[in-house]
Design an enzyme around this catalytic site. Structure first.
Site, PDB file in Angstrom:
ATOM      1  N   ARG A 181       7.567 -17.914 -33.998  1.00  0.00           N
ATOM      2  CA  ARG A 181       8.340 -18.995 -34.622  1.00  0.00           C
ATOM      3  C   ARG A 181       7.618 -19.533 -35.854  1.00  0.00           C
ATOM      4  NH1 ARG A 181      11.882 -22.061 -31.726  1.00  0.00           N
ATOM      5  NH2 ARG A 181      10.936 -24.048 -32.280  1.00  0.00           N
ATOM      6  N   ARG A 185       1.436 -17.399 -44.102  1.00  0.00           N
ATOM      7  CA  ARG A 185       1.656 -17.122 -45.533  1.00  0.00           C
ATOM      8  C   ARG A 185       0.330 -16.976 -46.276  1.00  0.00           C
ATOM      9  NH1 ARG A 185       5.161 -21.811 -45.331  1.00  0.00           N
ATOM     10  NH2 ARG A 185       7.238 -21.196 -44.597  1.00  0.00           N
ATOM     11  N   ARG A 259       9.245 -26.688 -19.394  1.00  0.00           N
ATOM     12  CA  ARG A 259       8.325 -27.739 -19.804  1.00  0.00           C
ATOM     13  C   ARG A 259       9.148 -28.964 -20.180  1.00  0.00           C
ATOM     14  NH1 ARG A 259       3.550 -27.397 -18.489  1.00  0.00           N
ATOM     15  NH2 ARG A 259       2.761 -28.508 -20.317  1.00  0.00           N
ATOM     16  N   ARG A 290       0.957 -33.733 -30.362  1.00  0.00           N
ATOM     17  CA  ARG A 290       1.194 -34.133 -31.750  1.00  0.00           C
ATOM     18  C   ARG A 290       1.621 -35.588 -31.804  1.00  0.00           C
ATOM     19  NH1 ARG A 290       6.847 -30.781 -33.114  1.00  0.00           N
ATOM     20  NH2 ARG A 290       7.980 -31.542 -31.305  1.00  0.00           N
ATOM     21  N   GLU A 312       3.110 -37.176 -28.232  1.00  0.00           N
ATOM     22  CA  GLU A 312       3.814 -36.243 -27.339  1.00  0.00           C
ATOM     23  C   GLU A 312       2.858 -35.637 -26.326  1.00  0.00           C
ATOM     24  OE1 GLU A 312       6.520 -33.048 -28.831  1.00  0.00           O
ATOM     25  OE2 GLU A 312       6.951 -34.545 -30.372  1.00  0.00           O
TER      26      GLU A 312
HETATM   27  P1  FAD Z   1      20.916 -30.283 -25.078  1.00  0.00           P
HETATM   28  O1  FAD Z   1      20.759 -30.987 -26.381  1.00  0.00           O
HETATM   29  O2  FAD Z   1      19.755 -30.292 -24.146  1.00  0.00           O
HETATM   30  O3  FAD Z   1      22.206 -30.885 -24.368  1.00  0.00           O
HETATM   31  C1  FAD Z   1      22.521 -30.626 -23.019  1.00  0.00           C
HETATM   32  C2  FAD Z   1      23.150 -31.884 -22.448  1.00  0.00           C
HETATM   33  O4  FAD Z   1      23.660 -31.595 -21.149  1.00  0.00           O
HETATM   34  C3  FAD Z   1      22.164 -33.028 -22.264  1.00  0.00           C
HETATM   35  O5  FAD Z   1      22.578 -34.166 -22.994  1.00  0.00           O
HETATM   36  C4  FAD Z   1      22.160 -33.283 -20.763  1.00  0.00           C
HETATM   37  O6  FAD Z   1      22.040 -34.660 -20.433  1.00  0.00           O
HETATM   38  C5  FAD Z   1      23.517 -32.739 -20.365  1.00  0.00           C
HETATM   39  N1  FAD Z   1      23.578 -32.348 -18.950  1.00  0.00           N
HETATM   40  C6  FAD Z   1      22.738 -31.515 -18.293  1.00  0.00           C
HETATM   41  N2  FAD Z   1      23.090 -31.421 -17.003  1.00  0.00           N
HETATM   42  C7  FAD Z   1      24.183 -32.219 -16.831  1.00  0.00           C
HETATM   43  C8  FAD Z   1      24.994 -32.544 -15.716  1.00  0.00           C
HETATM   44  N3  FAD Z   1      24.757 -32.037 -14.494  1.00  0.00           N
HETATM   45  N4  FAD Z   1      26.026 -33.402 -15.885  1.00  0.00           N
HETATM   46  C9  FAD Z   1      26.271 -33.948 -17.103  1.00  0.00           C
HETATM   47  N5  FAD Z   1      25.521 -33.667 -18.190  1.00  0.00           N
HETATM   48  C10 FAD Z   1      24.495 -32.808 -18.064  1.00  0.00           C
HETATM   49  N6  FAD Z   1      15.740 -27.834 -32.919  1.00  0.00           N
HETATM   50  C11 FAD Z   1      15.730 -27.713 -34.277  1.00  0.00           C
HETATM   51  O7  FAD Z   1      16.602 -27.034 -34.829  1.00  0.00           O
HETATM   52  N7  FAD Z   1      14.791 -28.363 -35.037  1.00  0.00           N
HETATM   53  C12 FAD Z   1      13.812 -29.140 -34.493  1.00  0.00           C
HETATM   54  O8  FAD Z   1      12.988 -29.711 -35.219  1.00  0.00           O
HETATM   55  C13 FAD Z   1      13.777 -29.264 -33.069  1.00  0.00           C
HETATM   56  N8  FAD Z   1      12.832 -30.005 -32.466  1.00  0.00           N
HETATM   57  C14 FAD Z   1      12.828 -30.131 -31.109  1.00  0.00           C
HETATM   58  C15 FAD Z   1      11.846 -30.927 -30.529  1.00  0.00           C
HETATM   59  C16 FAD Z   1      11.820 -31.098 -29.157  1.00  0.00           C
HETATM   60  C17 FAD Z   1      10.759 -31.969 -28.540  1.00  0.00           C
HETATM   61  C18 FAD Z   1      12.794 -30.450 -28.343  1.00  0.00           C
HETATM   62  C19 FAD Z   1      12.783 -30.600 -26.856  1.00  0.00           C
HETATM   63  C20 FAD Z   1      13.766 -29.659 -28.916  1.00  0.00           C
HETATM   64  C21 FAD Z   1      13.803 -29.476 -30.316  1.00  0.00           C
HETATM   65  N9  FAD Z   1      14.780 -28.713 -30.940  1.00  0.00           N
HETATM   66  C22 FAD Z   1      14.785 -28.575 -32.308  1.00  0.00           C
HETATM   67  C23 FAD Z   1      15.826 -28.000 -30.148  1.00  0.00           C
HETATM   68  C24 FAD Z   1      17.104 -28.824 -29.961  1.00  0.00           C
HETATM   69  O9  FAD Z   1      16.830 -29.969 -29.199  1.00  0.00           O
HETATM   70  C25 FAD Z   1      18.126 -27.914 -29.255  1.00  0.00           C
HETATM   71  O10 FAD Z   1      18.419 -26.802 -30.060  1.00  0.00           O
HETATM   72  C26 FAD Z   1      19.452 -28.580 -28.947  1.00  0.00           C
HETATM   73  O11 FAD Z   1      19.273 -29.810 -28.335  1.00  0.00           O
HETATM   74  C27 FAD Z   1      20.271 -27.646 -28.064  1.00  0.00           C
HETATM   75  O12 FAD Z   1      21.513 -28.239 -27.764  1.00  0.00           O
HETATM   76  P2  FAD Z   1      22.201 -27.996 -26.350  1.00  0.00           P
HETATM   77  O13 FAD Z   1      23.538 -28.609 -26.446  1.00  0.00           O
HETATM   78  O14 FAD Z   1      22.107 -26.556 -25.982  1.00  0.00           O
HETATM   79  O15 FAD Z   1      21.279 -28.745 -25.295  1.00  0.00           O
HETATM   80  N1  UDP Z   2       1.592 -23.707 -32.024  1.00  0.00           N
HETATM   81  C1  UDP Z   2       0.230 -23.814 -32.033  1.00  0.00           C
HETATM   82  N2  UDP Z   2      -0.369 -24.767 -32.816  1.00  0.00           N
HETATM   83  C2  UDP Z   2       0.349 -25.632 -33.563  1.00  0.00           C
HETATM   84  C3  UDP Z   2       1.757 -25.517 -33.556  1.00  0.00           C
HETATM   85  C4  UDP Z   2       2.356 -24.548 -32.763  1.00  0.00           C
HETATM   86  O1  UDP Z   2      -0.462 -23.073 -31.344  1.00  0.00           O
HETATM   87  O2  UDP Z   2      -0.240 -26.493 -34.227  1.00  0.00           O
HETATM   88  C5  UDP Z   2       2.200 -22.666 -31.155  1.00  0.00           C
HETATM   89  C6  UDP Z   2       2.542 -23.219 -29.764  1.00  0.00           C
HETATM   90  O3  UDP Z   2       2.338 -22.191 -28.813  1.00  0.00           O
HETATM   91  C7  UDP Z   2       4.006 -23.549 -29.898  1.00  0.00           C
HETATM   92  C8  UDP Z   2       4.498 -22.424 -30.808  1.00  0.00           C
HETATM   93  O4  UDP Z   2       3.403 -22.210 -31.716  1.00  0.00           O
HETATM   94  O5  UDP Z   2       4.663 -23.540 -28.662  1.00  0.00           O
HETATM   95  C9  UDP Z   2       5.762 -22.716 -31.567  1.00  0.00           C
HETATM   96  O6  UDP Z   2       5.563 -23.888 -32.354  1.00  0.00           O
HETATM   97  P1  UDP Z   2       6.752 -24.829 -32.776  1.00  0.00           P
HETATM   98  O7  UDP Z   2       6.218 -25.883 -33.657  1.00  0.00           O
HETATM   99  O8  UDP Z   2       7.856 -23.967 -33.280  1.00  0.00           O
HETATM  100  O9  UDP Z   2       7.169 -25.443 -31.388  1.00  0.00           O
HETATM  101  P2  UDP Z   2       8.359 -26.465 -31.027  1.00  0.00           P
HETATM  102  O10 UDP Z   2       7.649 -27.657 -30.495  1.00  0.00           O
HETATM  103  O11 UDP Z   2       9.153 -26.742 -32.247  1.00  0.00           O
HETATM  104  O12 UDP Z   2       9.129 -25.739 -30.019  1.00  0.00           O
END
Ligand code: FAD
Ligand code: UDP
Length: 394
Positions: A181, A185, A259, A290, A312
């Protein structure tokens, strides 16, 4: 409690469980073609993990489940989402703190030069990395993949400790894809993502979601867990289920590894806490992975003199936790395949999204998968009664 005999359920053409990007995209598409949709979420808000809110004390937009930056190479996905929001240009730049020193991430020429304590040309940096990466020729797991890409010294400085904290799993047991991911560079480009479109919704994520469902064709019920509905095994309309697939089948083949993340919010009486949106902590002895400082995601907004940060902490998800990252160990993959076989037997339930298909999906990928599922499976099912099956693309 919400019941299937309520007017909305009785009338619904489609029920969507989960108001994240996957579920909302399906609901919006269905409604745009005249179908009536009921969306449920067990949380008290729309938006899934991309939900954000405005902190009442400081006015700062907080990403409740961790920082979310939209990025995609797909013109189609960008155009689709642009119907619901204006954008603020935003390119993620992350820094890493390792053994008391600051480096830019992802690993680029500045990182490699700083690490070696001298200015290196692109060719010199490339040659140095190639030399330190030579020990691995056929990477089979995250550790080997990382070493093959950046060499052992950079792996041990930036990846090993962070990955151990993020996954609490030996990097030799983790899938190699996780590390790919991150770009590597040999120039001074320090943007976290390569994508053509990188931006944030100008007015925040939640107004974007609100606009997606701002039609009388969509009824949203919040605070409703699908499994608490007495008749959920006999729904009155086809269902798109975006919750965890193992829970749907009552963990029959065991729990899939996930996780979760705990975010600890702090408000500080300073204008700027860390000078950047995201600082990663590479050392294993610092417990958080982070710190995000939310005001830096919107430098164009006139925020006040205080700031809000989120530390986090990553840990294994228990039954009561929201699952965030699928771990995807070998045994998880086998288990997921068994669940997927069961899912294929469900004739009126379609499994989608990050939780429903046990996949590490970014927002654009969740939206892309939903648009494709709508076209290939759900619209044909609703319009012509074509069979509804879970497919790889789902
Ligand atoms: P979700 O957003 O998880 O939605 C699923 C929903 O289903 C939830 O609201 C949940 O409450 C609901 N649900 C589950 N079970 C039930 C049930 N039994 N009854 C009713 N409701 C239910 N993506 C990016 O593109 N850029 C980023 O920078 C990025 N950063 C992220 C950072 C973190 C910490 C995390 C965890 C994810 C990140 N993502 C990022 C990924 C992004 O969150 C997901 O791509 C996106 O949320 C996926 O959407 P989804 O609808 O599949 O799932
Ligand atoms: N990673 C790492 N060091 C960093 C950032 C990321 O080793 O400072 C590794 C880590 O295993 C992580 C993966 O690269 O799960 C992907 O990073 P990314 O930032 O895409 O994770 P996200 O939190 O967005 O899923």
């Amino acid at each position: 409690m919400t019941q299937f005999d309520s007017v909305e359920f009785a009338d619904a053409d489609l029920i969507v469980v989960g108001a994240g990007f996957y579920g909302m995209t399906i609901a919006e598409r269905a409604a745009s073609e005249g179908f009536k949709v009921v969306v449920l979420d067990k949380r008290d808000h729309i938006g899934g993990n991309a939900y954000s809110y405005v902190d009442s004390a400081t006015g700062i937009e907080i990403h409740k489940y961790g920082p979310h930056v939209f990025h995609t190479n797909s013109e189609q996905i960008f155009a689709y989402l642009s119907k619901f929001t204006e954008w603020t240009p935003y390119e993620q730049r992350t820094w890493s703190l390792s053994k008391g020193r600051i480096y830019p991430l992802p690993i680029n020429l500045a990182t490699i030069s700083l690490f070696n304590g001298r200015v290196m040309s692109p060719a010199e940096a490339r040659a140095w990395v190639a030399e330190t990466a030579r020990e691995i020729t056929e990477p089979r797991n995250l550790e080997e993949k990382a070493i093959s890409l950046i060499g052992r010294p950079l792996y041990e400085t930036f990846v090993k400790g962070y990955t151990l904290k993020q996954w609490q799993t030996d990097p030799r047991d983790l899938p190699a894809e996780i590390i790919t991911r991150l770009p590597v560079r040999f120039n001074y480009d320090n943007r976290y993502f390569n994508d053509v479109y990188q931006c944030l919704p100008r007015d925040g994520y939640t107004p974007l979601f609100a606009k997606m469902c701002a039609t009388r064709k969509i009824a949203v019920h919040l605070g409703v867990d699908w499994f608490d509905l007495p008749d959920h095994r006999e729904p009155p309309a086809p269902v798109v289920y975006t919750g965890p697939i193992d829970r749907y089948f009552e963990f029959r083949f065991g729990v899939l590894g996930w996780r979760t993340v705990d975010l600890e919010l702090e408000t500080h009486e300073v204008d700027d806490f860390q000078g950047c949106p995201v600082m990663n902590y590479a050392d294993a002895d610092i417990p958080w992975t982070r710190i995000s400082e939310f005001k830096h995601f919107h430098p164009q907004r006139a925020y006040g003199p205080r700031t809000v940060i989120a530390r986090e902490f990553s840990r294994f998800a228990g039954e009561k936790d929201d699952p965030y990252y699928p771990i995807n160990l070998v045994e998880d993959k086998a288990r997921y395949n068994s669940y997927r076989e069961l899912a294929r037997e469900e004739k009126t339930v379609f499994f989608g999204g990050r939780l429903g298909t046990y996949r590490y999906l970014d927002m654009h990928q969740a939206i892309g998968a939903a648009l494709s599922a709508w076209e290939k499976h759900l619209r044909p099912h609703l319009a012509n009664g074509a069979p509804l099956e879970l497919r790889e693309a789902g």
